[in-house]
Design a protein around this motif. Structure first.
Motif, PDB file in Angstrom:
ATOM      1  N   ASN A 142      50.773  27.049 -36.587  1.00  0.00           N
ATOM      2  CA  ASN A 142      51.024  26.082 -37.663  1.00  0.00           C
ATOM      3  C   ASN A 142      49.764  25.786 -38.464  1.00  0.00           C
ATOM      4  O   ASN A 142      49.806  25.694 -39.687  1.00  0.00           O
ATOM      5  CB  ASN A 142      51.561  24.782 -37.053  1.00  0.00           C
ATOM      6  CG  ASN A 142      51.824  23.716 -38.101  1.00  0.00           C
ATOM      7  OD1 ASN A 142      52.310  24.027 -39.186  1.00  0.00           O
ATOM      8  ND2 ASN A 142      51.488  22.468 -37.787  1.00  0.00           N
ATOM      9  N   ILE A 317      57.654  20.775 -33.907  1.00  0.00           N
ATOM     10  CA  ILE A 317      58.067  22.138 -34.282  1.00  0.00           C
ATOM     11  C   ILE A 317      58.801  22.796 -33.112  1.00  0.00           C
ATOM     12  O   ILE A 317      59.848  23.435 -33.292  1.00  0.00           O
ATOM     13  CB  ILE A 317      56.825  22.965 -34.686  1.00  0.00           C
ATOM     14  CG1 ILE A 317      56.233  22.436 -35.990  1.00  0.00           C
ATOM     15  CG2 ILE A 317      57.177  24.447 -34.818  1.00  0.00           C
ATOM     16  CD1 ILE A 317      54.862  22.986 -36.317  1.00  0.00           C
ATOM     17  N   ASP A 320      62.223  21.232 -32.590  1.00  0.00           N
ATOM     18  CA  ASP A 320      63.165  21.732 -33.608  1.00  0.00           C
ATOM     19  C   ASP A 320      63.708  23.113 -33.219  1.00  0.00           C
ATOM     20  O   ASP A 320      64.918  23.371 -33.347  1.00  0.00           O
ATOM     21  CB  ASP A 320      62.447  21.808 -34.956  1.00  0.00           C
ATOM     22  CG  ASP A 320      63.292  22.454 -36.030  1.00  0.00           C
ATOM     23  OD1 ASP A 320      64.247  21.823 -36.495  1.00  0.00           O
ATOM     24  OD2 ASP A 320      62.983  23.615 -36.395  1.00  0.00           O
ATOM     25  N   ALA A 321      62.819  23.975 -32.721  1.00  0.00           N
ATOM     26  CA  ALA A 321      63.264  25.312 -32.300  1.00  0.00           C
ATOM     27  C   ALA A 321      64.166  25.231 -31.073  1.00  0.00           C
ATOM     28  O   ALA A 321      65.185  25.929 -30.984  1.00  0.00           O
ATOM     29  CB  ALA A 321      62.050  26.196 -32.012  1.00  0.00           C
ATOM     30  N   LEU A 342      62.077  30.005 -33.558  1.00  0.00           N
ATOM     31  CA  LEU A 342      60.798  29.737 -34.230  1.00  0.00           C
ATOM     32  C   LEU A 342      60.666  30.586 -35.498  1.00  0.00           C
ATOM     33  O   LEU A 342      60.115  30.127 -36.511  1.00  0.00           O
ATOM     34  CB  LEU A 342      59.632  30.024 -33.284  1.00  0.00           C
ATOM     35  CG  LEU A 342      59.374  28.955 -32.212  1.00  0.00           C
ATOM     36  CD1 LEU A 342      58.410  29.487 -31.155  1.00  0.00           C
ATOM     37  CD2 LEU A 342      58.821  27.674 -32.827  1.00  0.00           C
ATOM     38  N   THR A 345      62.078  28.795 -38.400  1.00  0.00           N
ATOM     39  CA  THR A 345      61.562  27.447 -38.683  1.00  0.00           C
ATOM     40  C   THR A 345      61.308  27.267 -40.176  1.00  0.00           C
ATOM     41  O   THR A 345      60.698  28.113 -40.827  1.00  0.00           O
ATOM     42  CB  THR A 345      60.248  27.209 -37.905  1.00  0.00           C
ATOM     43  OG1 THR A 345      60.524  27.219 -36.507  1.00  0.00           O
ATOM     44  CG2 THR A 345      59.624  25.879 -38.296  1.00  0.00           C
ATOM     45  N   ASP A 346      61.781  26.144 -40.702  1.00  0.00           N
ATOM     46  CA  ASP A 346      61.548  25.786 -42.096  1.00  0.00           C
ATOM     47  C   ASP A 346      61.676  24.267 -42.165  1.00  0.00           C
ATOM     48  O   ASP A 346      62.759  23.734 -42.374  1.00  0.00           O
ATOM     49  CB  ASP A 346      62.565  26.481 -43.009  1.00  0.00           C
ATOM     50  CG  ASP A 346      62.225  26.304 -44.488  1.00  0.00           C
ATOM     51  OD1 ASP A 346      61.258  25.577 -44.799  1.00  0.00           O
ATOM     52  OD2 ASP A 346      62.925  26.908 -45.326  1.00  0.00           O
ATOM     53  N   LYS A 355      56.563  27.172 -42.170  1.00  0.00           N
ATOM     54  CA  LYS A 355      57.487  28.301 -42.143  1.00  0.00           C
ATOM     55  C   LYS A 355      56.642  29.506 -41.748  1.00  0.00           C
ATOM     56  O   LYS A 355      55.651  29.821 -42.406  1.00  0.00           O
ATOM     57  CB  LYS A 355      58.128  28.508 -43.516  1.00  0.00           C
ATOM     58  CG  LYS A 355      59.179  29.601 -43.550  1.00  0.00           C
ATOM     59  CD  LYS A 355      59.847  29.653 -44.932  1.00  0.00           C
ATOM     60  CE  LYS A 355      60.960  30.700 -44.944  1.00  0.00           C
ATOM     61  NZ  LYS A 355      61.635  30.730 -46.263  1.00  0.00           N
TER      62      LYS A 355
END
Length: 410
Positions: A142, A317, A320-321, A342, A345-346, A355
Motif C-alpha cells: 500500500n 485493507i 476488506d479482502a 486483494l 481491492t479498490d 488499488k
C-alpha cells in the motif's frame, strides 16, 4: 531485569481481539515486527495501530460475523529472524495473511517466505523498491516505495521560485533503504543539471559523522540531503553537520530516522526547519483522516504519523479482502481466495486510495501489486517547534514552509 525478561521472549505473541471469542472463530493475520531490540519503539507504533483497527472492526461485528486477530511475532530487527518467525506464523499459527515487517531488510525476508509458502503479504511500511519488484504474486504494498519518497521534494524544488539547488551533497546509509532513496534523489537532481558535490555512503549505526561532514563542508553544498534508516544516525548526522558548520540553504532528510519524534526530542533547536520528504500520513485536511488522528490521540496520547497510519490502513485493507474472499475453511484455498480478493481491492483508507497494479517505478523497476496511487502519497514535511508538519504540496500542507533555512548563514 526487565530488559532481560524481554530479551528472553524470543517469540512474543500478542493477540488482539474482542473478548469471549476462541481462536477457532477468528481470522488470523500474522505480523512480524521488532518488539524488542533497537527498533522496539517502531514495533510499538504498529502494535497500537493494529490494535485500534482490530478493536473497531470487531466492535462493528467483525468480518462476515468472524472476529479478526493480529498475531505479532518479534523479529528483533534481525533479518534472519524475520524469515524464521514468518515461517512460524504460516506453518504453526496458520495465519491467513501477513502484514508488518518494519524495515526493508526484514520485509525482503518476509516476502520471500510468503511467496514460497503461498501466503498473501500486505506490506504496510517497508519501502525498498525490490520488495514489489521481484514479480512476487503473493506480495502487495500500500505504501510508496523508497524511490517515490523524494517526489514531494522534487516537486518543491521544481515548483517554488529559486528553490532548485545550485549544488547538493548526498549522505546515505548503505542499506537497501538508503541506497534506493539516494539513487532516486540523485537521478532527479542530475536530470536538472544540479552538481552532486559529495556522494557519501556510510554504515548503519556510525558513531562519528564528523569526518564525513568535514568532507561535505569543504564542498560548501547549497543543499545537504541525508538518508538514514536509523533514528540515531539521523540525529548524529544532523548534529555533527551543524556542529561542523555545514551551512546549506536546506537540510533534507527522507523519512526513516528523520520522521520520528525522537529526532526532535534529541536535537531540540538543532532539528528546527529540517525537511523530510517521505511517505505521507494521509491528508490531514481530509475530515475522515483528521477524525482518525483525533481518535488515535484520544486513545494513546500521541498523534499518529506515517507508521501508525500505514499500520491502521493495512488492517482495513486486509479486512476488506477477507470480507470479499470466499473462505471455505481449507487454509490453502482460503489464502488463494484472499490473494484473489486483494487483486480486486479498490478502496480508500485514512492513508488514501488503494488499488494494486503492475507498473514501472521512477527508477525503472517493474512493480507487481504496488498501489497504483503511490506517486500521490509522498509529502514534504518540516520540523517546527518539535512537530513534523506537512509543508508541500500545499493541498496537504499544515503550515507554510520556511525556506531558505534562516539559521544557516551562507
Amino acid at each position: 531485569m526487565c530488559s532481560k525478561l524481554l530479551a528472553g521472549l524470543l517469540v512474543l505473541c500478542l493477540a488482539f481481539w474482542a473478548g469471549g471469542v476462541g481462536a477457532q472463530d477468528t481470522l488470523k493475520i500474522g505480523a512480524p515486527q521488532p518488539m524488542t531490540g533497537p527498533d522496539a519503539p517502531f514495533g510499538d507504533k504498529f502494535k497500537k495501530a493494529y490494535s485500534l483497527a482490530v478493536e473497531e472492526i470487531n466492535g462493528a461485528g467483525g468480518v462476515n460475523g468472524k472476529k479478526i486477530e493480529v498475531i505479532i511475532e518479534d523479529h528483533q530487527a534481525k533479518n534472519p529472524l524475520a524469515a524464521t518467525v514468518t515461517e512460524k506464523l504460516i506453518t504453526q499459527n496458520k495465519v491467513l495473511v501477513l502484514t508488518g515487517g518494519r524495515a526493508s531488510g526484514q520485509a525482503v525476508e518476509i516476502a520471500s517466505v510468503a511467496q514460497r509458502l503461498k501466503t498473501p503479504y500486505v506490506v504496510d511500511h517497508p519501502s525498498a523498491d525490490i520488495i514489489t519488484a521481484k514479480a512476487f504474486e503473493w506480495v502487495f504494498r500500500n505504501n510508496p516505495t523508497g524511490s517515490i519518497y523524494p517526489q514531494a521534494f522534487n516537486k518543491f524544488i521544481s515548483d517554488v521560485k529559486d528553490a532548485m539547488p545550485k549544488s547538493a551533497a548526498v549522505v546515505y546509509d548503505n542499506t537497501v533503504f538508503g541506497k534506493t532513496i539516494a539513487n532516486s534523489a540523485m537521478a532527479f537532481l542530475k536530470s536538472k543539471n544540479v552538481p552532486i558535490v559529495s556522494d557519501e555512503a556510510y554504515s548503519v549505526n556510525t558513531l562519528d559523522f564528523k569526518p564525513v561532514m568535514t568532507k561535505v563542508k569543504s564542498q560548501n553544498p547549497d543543499f545537504l540531503l541525508m538518508v538514514a534508516v536509523s533514528t540515531t544516525d539521523a540525529i548524529l548526522l544532523t548534529r555533527h553537520a551543524k556542529e561542523m558548520g555545514v551551512n546549506p540553504r536546506a537540510f533534507v532528510g527522507f523519512g526513516g530516522g528523520f520522521g520520528v519524534a525522537d529526532f526532535a526530542n534529541e536535537l531540540g533547536p538543532l532539528g528546527e526547519n529540517v525537511f523530510s520528504s517521505a511517505a505521507w500520513s494521509g491528508n490531514p485536511n481530509d475530515p475522515p483522516t483528521k477524525a482518525f488522528y483525533d481518535k488515535f490521540h484520544s486513545k494513546y496520547g500521541i498523534y499518529p504519523k506515517e507508521h501508525e497510519v500505514e499500520g491502521y490502513a493495512a488492517i482495513y485493507i486486509i479486512a476488506d479482502a477477507l470480507r470479499r474472499a470466499k473462505l471455505t475453511g481449507n487454509l490453502e484455498q482460503d489464502r488463494q481466495a484472499v490473494k484473489e480478493a486483494l487483486l480486486q481491492t479498490d478502496m480508500t483508507t485514512v492513508f488514501g486510495k488503494v488499488k494494486f497494479g503492475n507498473w514501472d517505478g521512477p527508477l525503472g523497476d517493474k512493480y507487481t501489486n504496488q498501489n497504483i496511487y503511490s506517486p500521490d502519497h509522498s509529502v514534504l514535511a518540516q520540523w517546527r517547534g518539535g512537530k513534523l508538519l506537512n509543508v508541500y504540496p500545499k493541498t496537504n500542507a499544515e503550515t507554510d514552509c520556511i525556506f531558505p533555512d534562516p539559521t544557516c548563514k551562507r
